[in-house]
Design a protein around this motif. Structure first.
Motif, PDB file in Angstrom:
ATOM      1  N   GLY A 104      20.594   3.806  -0.683  1.00 28.14           N
ATOM      2  CA  GLY A 104      20.265   4.528  -1.898  1.00 28.14           C
ATOM      3  C   GLY A 104      19.061   3.975  -2.618  1.00 28.14           C
ATOM      4  N   PRO A 105      19.238   3.097  -3.563  1.00 28.40           N
ATOM      5  CA  PRO A 105      18.117   2.650  -4.410  1.00 28.40           C
ATOM      6  C   PRO A 105      16.984   1.977  -3.646  1.00 28.40           C
ATOM      7  N   LEU A 106      17.308   1.120  -2.727  1.00 28.59           N
ATOM      8  CA  LEU A 106      16.242   0.384  -2.048  1.00 28.59           C
ATOM      9  C   LEU A 106      15.378   1.294  -1.192  1.00 28.59           C
ATOM     10  N   ALA A 107      15.972   2.152  -0.422  1.00 28.86           N
ATOM     11  CA  ALA A 107      15.177   3.059   0.417  1.00 28.86           C
ATOM     12  C   ALA A 107      14.347   4.009  -0.442  1.00 28.86           C
ATOM     13  N   GLN A 108      14.907   4.517  -1.532  1.00 24.05           N
ATOM     14  CA  GLN A 108      14.156   5.412  -2.416  1.00 24.05           C
ATOM     15  C   GLN A 108      13.006   4.679  -3.089  1.00 24.05           C
ATOM     16  N   ARG A 109      13.235   3.456  -3.512  1.00 28.88           N
ATOM     17  CA  ARG A 109      12.175   2.670  -4.139  1.00 28.88           C
ATOM     18  C   ARG A 109      11.038   2.411  -3.167  1.00 28.88           C
ATOM     19  N   LEU A 110      11.335   2.156  -1.943  1.00 34.20           N
ATOM     20  CA  LEU A 110      10.282   1.953  -0.938  1.00 34.20           C
ATOM     21  C   LEU A 110       9.474   3.220  -0.706  1.00 34.20           C
ATOM     22  N   SER A 111      10.097   4.361  -0.751  1.00 31.88           N
ATOM     23  CA  SER A 111       9.369   5.637  -0.608  1.00 31.88           C
ATOM     24  C   SER A 111       8.412   5.838  -1.781  1.00 31.88           C
ATOM     25  N   HIS A 112       8.849   5.541  -3.010  1.00 31.50           N
ATOM     26  CA  HIS A 112       7.972   5.665  -4.177  1.00 31.50           C
ATOM     27  C   HIS A 112       6.801   4.703  -4.073  1.00 31.50           C
ATOM     28  N   ILE A 113       7.047   3.505  -3.623  1.00 32.08           N
ATOM     29  CA  ILE A 113       5.953   2.550  -3.478  1.00 32.08           C
ATOM     30  C   ILE A 113       4.942   3.041  -2.452  1.00 32.08           C
ATOM     31  N   ALA A 114       5.405   3.640  -1.387  1.00 36.37           N
ATOM     32  CA  ALA A 114       4.480   4.169  -0.371  1.00 36.37           C
ATOM     33  C   ALA A 114       3.594   5.260  -0.963  1.00 36.37           C
ATOM     34  N   GLU A 115       4.150   6.138  -1.774  1.00 38.13           N
ATOM     35  CA  GLU A 115       3.352   7.195  -2.418  1.00 38.13           C
ATOM     36  C   GLU A 115       2.324   6.579  -3.364  1.00 38.13           C
ATOM     37  N   ASP A 116       2.744   5.617  -4.170  1.00 40.61           N
ATOM     38  CA  ASP A 116       1.820   4.985  -5.115  1.00 40.61           C
ATOM     39  C   ASP A 116       0.694   4.274  -4.384  1.00 40.61           C
ATOM     40  N   VAL A 117       0.998   3.572  -3.331  1.00 44.51           N
ATOM     41  CA  VAL A 117      -0.026   2.863  -2.574  1.00 44.51           C
ATOM     42  C   VAL A 117      -1.020   3.835  -1.965  1.00 44.51           C
ATOM     43  N   GLY A 118      -0.574   4.946  -1.446  1.00 42.81           N
ATOM     44  CA  GLY A 118      -1.489   5.934  -0.869  1.00 42.81           C
ATOM     45  C   GLY A 118      -2.409   6.537  -1.913  1.00 42.81           C
ATOM     46  N   ARG A 119      -1.900   6.816  -3.083  1.00 43.78           N
ATOM     47  CA  ARG A 119      -2.711   7.407  -4.141  1.00 43.78           C
ATOM     48  C   ARG A 119      -3.751   6.424  -4.644  1.00 43.78           C
ATOM     49  N   ILE A 120      -3.371   5.181  -4.852  1.00 40.94           N
ATOM     50  CA  ILE A 120      -4.313   4.176  -5.367  1.00 40.94           C
ATOM     51  C   ILE A 120      -5.392   3.887  -4.340  1.00 40.94           C
ATOM     52  N   ILE A 121      -5.026   3.816  -3.095  1.00 40.51           N
ATOM     53  CA  ILE A 121      -6.027   3.531  -2.065  1.00 40.51           C
ATOM     54  C   ILE A 121      -7.023   4.677  -1.962  1.00 40.51           C
ATOM     55  N   LYS A 122      -6.575   5.874  -2.141  1.00 34.61           N
ATOM     56  CA  LYS A 122      -7.493   7.029  -2.069  1.00 34.61           C
ATOM     57  C   LYS A 122      -8.516   6.963  -3.194  1.00 34.61           C
ATOM     58  N   LYS A 123      -8.075   6.677  -4.431  1.00 33.39           N
ATOM     59  CA  LYS A 123      -8.991   6.574  -5.553  1.00 33.39           C
ATOM     60  C   LYS A 123      -9.934   5.389  -5.385  1.00 33.39           C
ATOM     61  N   SER A 124      -9.408   4.302  -4.862  1.00 34.53           N
ATOM     62  CA  SER A 124     -10.259   3.129  -4.627  1.00 34.53           C
ATOM     63  C   SER A 124     -11.328   3.442  -3.597  1.00 34.53           C
ATOM     64  N   LYS A 125     -10.979   4.192  -2.622  1.00 34.57           N
ATOM     65  CA  LYS A 125     -11.955   4.562  -1.586  1.00 34.57           C
ATOM     66  C   LYS A 125     -13.058   5.435  -2.173  1.00 34.57           C
ATOM     67  N   ASP A 126     -12.711   6.392  -3.049  1.00 32.37           N
ATOM     68  CA  ASP A 126     -13.730   7.241  -3.690  1.00 32.37           C
ATOM     69  C   ASP A 126     -14.667   6.398  -4.553  1.00 32.37           C
ATOM     70  N   LEU A 127     -14.117   5.465  -5.296  1.00 38.58           N
ATOM     71  CA  LEU A 127     -14.946   4.608  -6.141  1.00 38.58           C
ATOM     72  C   LEU A 127     -15.871   3.745  -5.294  1.00 38.58           C
ATOM     73  N   GLU A 128     -15.380   3.252  -4.210  1.00 35.93           N
ATOM     74  CA  GLU A 128     -16.219   2.429  -3.345  1.00 35.93           C
ATOM     75  C   GLU A 128     -17.343   3.251  -2.738  1.00 35.93           C
ATOM     76  N   GLN A 129     -17.084   4.467  -2.381  1.00 35.04           N
ATOM     77  CA  GLN A 129     -18.139   5.330  -1.856  1.00 35.04           C
ATOM     78  C   GLN A 129     -19.238   5.558  -2.902  1.00 35.04           C
ATOM     79  N   GLN A 130     -18.853   5.756  -4.150  1.00 39.84           N
ATOM     80  CA  GLN A 130     -19.833   5.938  -5.227  1.00 39.84           C
ATOM     81  C   GLN A 130     -20.697   4.702  -5.393  1.00 39.84           C
ATOM     82  N   LEU A 131     -20.057   3.527  -5.375  1.00 35.40           N
ATOM     83  CA  LEU A 131     -20.819   2.287  -5.500  1.00 35.40           C
ATOM     84  C   LEU A 131     -21.755   2.095  -4.321  1.00 35.40           C
TER      85      LEU A 131
END
Length: 931
Positions: A104-131
């Motif tokens: 229950g909680p642990l597996a769901q928490r890991l899924s949320h972390i995976a979504e957050d990591v994917g979103r942050i990495i995408k924005k970081s990649k866009d910023l790096e391209q601009q730089l």
């Protein structure tokens, strides 16, 4: 640089992908682990319920078992079992809870972390391209500034070259003009204006080119400055990007990842820790239950719960037959000569058995301790895999299990445990058997002592002399002599029976009666060989038709009488069991089922003639009765079978005696144990039957003349011997030690060969009370030489030679091959010593020893010792019998008899043991015989 920037983008994207995959794997692991924990929880629950419902496996459905199940604390093992099941149920519940948390909680928490990591990495990649685009623009501007600088610098260099060229031209013109003016001062006035105009043109050209050079130089300086500024800014921008911006972008990609992952794993560890804490609590309860294991308490509780089964039964009461009012052992004067030696024999046997039982008890305790240590050492091997290096793969440890040295060591320890366990069970069997024998001997001894005390009081009312006369009149007269038409020893028994009219030959009947009256309790009967001269005398008397056992024999002749009985059966020709029947009998001895074996043997023996069957029934019924006294005579059915096996069933020539001896012993043991089932009853086979309670031979068959002639035939000789004995034993007697002896207890004295010993009184048939070098204690009779015997044997120059000492030792022992530890016989007879007529009076007389008989008996008794040791678990060196088989130890007499065909006996009479109720100390086989 563009490749680097593209690689940076790819690396960031790869790191993000790896993190998303990691989080997905963790989530999948949590779900799978939850399934495993749930399945494990269900398995544990089923396991606990399954064994909880198997109450009958622990003892059935009896009331006692139901009580044990309801209250497991009654028995500590059941309490441990209940705690283990309870701990299993608790572990099942904890596993189910852990499964819910993981899925229950642990597996769901890991899924949320995976979504957050994917979103942050995408924005970081866009910023790096601009730089990276901005950095590339700065680098492009640097390249433009560099090209501009290079163009202006080239123009400046060209203008400077032109200026220098113009200056050189101007200098040439100026030099030529000066030279020409000095040479042509006389030229005409028309050439002057032309030269002036040419110089003006050259000056203007120089000025013009000078202006161009300065202009281009200024432009080149500006372009250079811009290029240098652009270069500095680009370097700063690149350094800032690589050293700061990239790190910040990586931090941006990691934003919250480690924190969130750590929280998830901490939650997992907390859940596992909670489960382990609960499991440790259960294990702690189990440890407490294990510490509470109480074998003695459990034994008491079992006895209380099964009091009816383990309660000792009521004592057996004496039931008199048809108005018999006597309910106690009566010491009749006629039975005094039987009861007193028996009481002394039981006392001696009781003392020896007590020492042996104590030794076995000590060995048993040491063996139990060793067995428990071996069992405890195996627990360390169980934990070895847990203590192994965690980096070692489990598959490798499994593959190397068979070749691991620890496994081989565990196998050796397992074998050692089985050997120790077998030895412990053997010692326990010996201890229980010895304790049972002690209880029975003690009971008999107490009853006999009570009877002896009562008899001492009644003795004042009855005249001992009258009783002795009645006894002599009843038992000391031989039967009339007769001549047989058939040879007794070495002849055909069936023909002898037919010709003599004796259903049981006189030698068999008389020897059996003599042993029944005097030797049922004699230790080592049929195992200890008798004196060969006495055996020959008794045999010759029977050959003449006389009965030498009616008179002239005492309890000291028991071994010789037993030897005559064995000699008779051994010398029969043909033997009792035909050769064609012997093979089938030996084959039947291999049958394991007792009933089947008895039936087969009985059917085979039915083929023998009826007279032979009558004698065999008589003999084996007697041996069965004799084996019932094995507590006192130490001759159980197996020992008797070892003695009579080679006598009754000699191995045919050409066959291996060692290979057949075991089956022969088994067959004879079956006949001894089951005579009533093997042989036909009296209704089917008429003839004499052995009676357990016999009386001395009646003198009614003798005539009046014979009675008058034999009334006092041997009385002078008896009286003379008794007086001589009393004279020898009055006061202190000095004796010489024939052999060195080391005392085994504090009461026994130690001395060396040749020491002078002072004897005070006779303690028993085997011991004296005396002193040596001022120390008082017990002295073994068979290790010393009395003064009278020493004077008679020691005549001549070789009085102190080893051969004479050996002859003296043999004189003091009726058995030629009995070691000094073996008793001479049952002490305490009416006269207390051997009759002088039993010892040859001529010192020149030699007795021939049959080598074949000696070898046969030697092999038989070695087999007896070996088989007895193997069956009872004792080695030959630890045999506790005080009367071992012939030549079982290399005593001096045995060594001498093994080398010569005969021996010389002195004329001295043996030392006379006095009747005493004192205990006779045992001598075991491992006592050293030093000489």
């Amino acid at each position: 640089m563009r490749w680097q920037l593209s690689e940076q983008l790819r690396c960031l994207e790869l790191q993000g992908e790896l993190r998303r995959e990691l989080l997905q794997e963790l989530a999948e692991f949590m779900r799978r682990r939850a399934e495993v924990e749930l399945e494990y929880s269900r398995g544990l629950d089923k396991l606990a319920e399954r064994f909880s419902g198997r109450g009958g496996r622990l003892g059935g459905s009896s009331r006692e078992h139901q009580s044990f199940r309801k209250e497991p604390s009654l028995l500590s093992p059941l309490h441990c079992w209940a705690v283990l099941l309870q701990q299993t149920r608790q572990q099942s519940r904890e596993s189910a809870t852990l499964s819910e948390v993981l899925a229950g909680p642990l597996a769901q928490r890991l899924s949320h972390i995976a979504e957050d990591v994917g979103r942050i990495i995408k924005k970081s990649k866009d910023l790096e391209q601009q730089l990276q685009e901005e950095l590339l623009e700065v680098v492009s501007e640097l390249q433009t500034a560099k090209k501009t600088y290079q163009v202006y610098h080239m123009e400046s260099m060209n203008a400077e070259a032109k200026l220098r060229e113009a200056e050189r031209q101007e200098e040439k013109r100026a030099g030529r003009s000066a030279a020409a003016a000095a040479a042509t001062t006389t030229t005409t006035t028309e050439a002057g204006p032309l030269r002036k105009s040419s110089l003006k043109k050259g000056g203007r050209l120089v000025e013009k080119r000078q202006a161009k050079f300065l202009e281009h130089k200024l432009k080149c300086t500006k372009a250079r400055n811009e290029y240098l500024l652009s270069l500095a800014s680009v370097n700063a921008a690149v350094s800032n990007y690589y050293l700061h911006d990239v790190m910040d972008l990586m931090d941006c990609c990691d934003t919250g990842f480690h924190l969130a992952l750590g929280q998830v794993l901490r939650s997992y560890a907390a859940a596992e820790s909670h489960t382990q804490v609960s499991q440790m609590q259960g294990l702690g309860s189990l440890e407490e239950a294990v510490e509470a294991l109480d074998p003695l308490g459990d034994k008491v509780k079992v006895l209380e719960m099964h009091a009816v089964a383990f309660c000792p039964p009521l004592r057996f009461d004496y039931h008199p037959h048809e108005g018999d009012e006597v309910a106690e052992i009566r010491l009749e004067m006629e039975l005094r000569d039987e009861i007193l030696p028996r009481a002394q024999n039981i006392q001696s046997r009781l003392d020896r058995q007590t020492i042996e039982t104590e030794e076995v008890s000590k060995t048993l305790k040491a063996t139990l301790q060793a067995l428990l240590e071996v069992m405890a050492s195996e627990d360390g091997d169980v934990l070895d895999p847990l203590q192994a290096s965690p980096s070692t793969p489990s598959t490798e440890s499994l593959k190397s299990t068979s070749s691991d040295p620890g496994t081989r060591q565990a196998g050796r320890r397992r074998g050692q445990q089985q050997e120790t366990e077998t030895f412990y069970i053997m010692k326990l069997q010996q201890y229980l058997s010895g304790r049972s024998i002690l209880a029975k001997l003690q009971a008999k001894h107490e009853k006999l002592q009570e009877a002896i005390q009562r008899g001492a009081k009644e003795e004042q009312e009855v005249s001992w002399t009258q009783c002795t006369q009645r006894k002599q009149q009843k038992s000391r007269h031989p039967r009339p002599s007769s001549q047989y038409h058939q040879k007794l020893f070495g002849g055909d028994m069936e023909k002898f029976i037919q010709s003599s009219g004796q259903p049981v030959p006189l030698v068999v009947e008389s020897c059996v009666r003599f042993i029944n009256l005097n030797g049922l309790q004699h230790e080592g009967i049929f195992r200890v060989s008798g004196a060969q001269p006495r055996v020959s005398e008794i045999r010759d008397a029977f050959e003449r038709g006389e009965d030498p056992l009616v008179e002239g024999c005492t309890a000291h002749d028991l071994d010789s009488v037993a030897g005559v009985l064995k000699l008779y059966f051994r010398s029969l020709d043909p033997p009792l069991f035909p050769l064609d029947l012997l093979r089938e009998l030996l084959a039947s001895a291999e049958l394991e089922a007792v009933a089947e074996r008895v039936e087969h043997v009985s059917r085979l023996l039915a083929q023998l003639p009826a007279p032979v069957l009558v004698v065999l029934r008589y003999l084996f019924t007697f041996l069965n009765h004799l084996a019932q006294y094995s507590d006192e005579n130490m001759m159980d059915p197996y020992n008797l079978a070892v003695c009579f096996g080679p006598t009754l069933l000699p191995v045919p020539a050409g066959q291996d005696p060692v290979a057949l001896q075991g089956r022969v012993n088994q067959l004879v043991q079956t006949l001894i144990v089951q005579p009533s089932r093997v042989f036909p009853p009296l209704t089917l086979l008429p003839g004499p039957i052995y009676e357990k309670c016999m009386a001395p031979p009646s003198s009614s068959c003798l005539g009046d003349g014979q009675l008058e002639g034999l009334v006092g035939e041997n009385e002078p000789e008896l009286e003379a011997g008794t007086l001589a004995q009393e004279d020898d034993l009055e006061g202190v007697v000095e004796a010489v030690a024939c052999f060195a002896y080391t005392g085994r207890t504090a009461q026994e004295l130690s001395f060396q060969r040749g020491d002078v010993l002072r004897l005070h009184e006779r303690a028993s048939g085997d011991w004296w009370r005396g002193e040596c070098s001022g120390a008082r204690g017990l002295i073994p009779h068979k290790y010393i030489m009395l003064p009278g015997g020493a004077e008679k044997v020691g005549q001549g120059p070789q009085a102190n030679s080893p051969e004479v000492l050996l002859a003296m030792e043999f004189v003091h022992r009726p058995e030629p091959c009995t070691p000094p530890e073996a008793p001479l016989g049952t002490p305490g007879g009416p006269s207390g010593h051997r009759r002088h007529c039993l010892v040859p009076t001529s010192p020149e007389r030699y007795v021939e020893v049959d080598k074949a008989v000696a070898q046969t008996m030697d092999s038989v008794f070695k087999e007896l010792l070996g088989k007895t040791s193997a069956r009872q678990g004792l080695g030959p060196a630890s045999t506790s019998s005080s009367s071992p088989g012939p030549c079982s130890l290399k005593s001096p007499a045995c060594g001498r008899l093994g080398k010569t065909r005969g021996f010389s006996r002195g004329s001295g009479a043996p030392a006379s043991p006095s009747a005493s109720p004192s205990a006779s100390h045992p001598q075991s086989l491992d006592s050293p015989l030093k000489h």
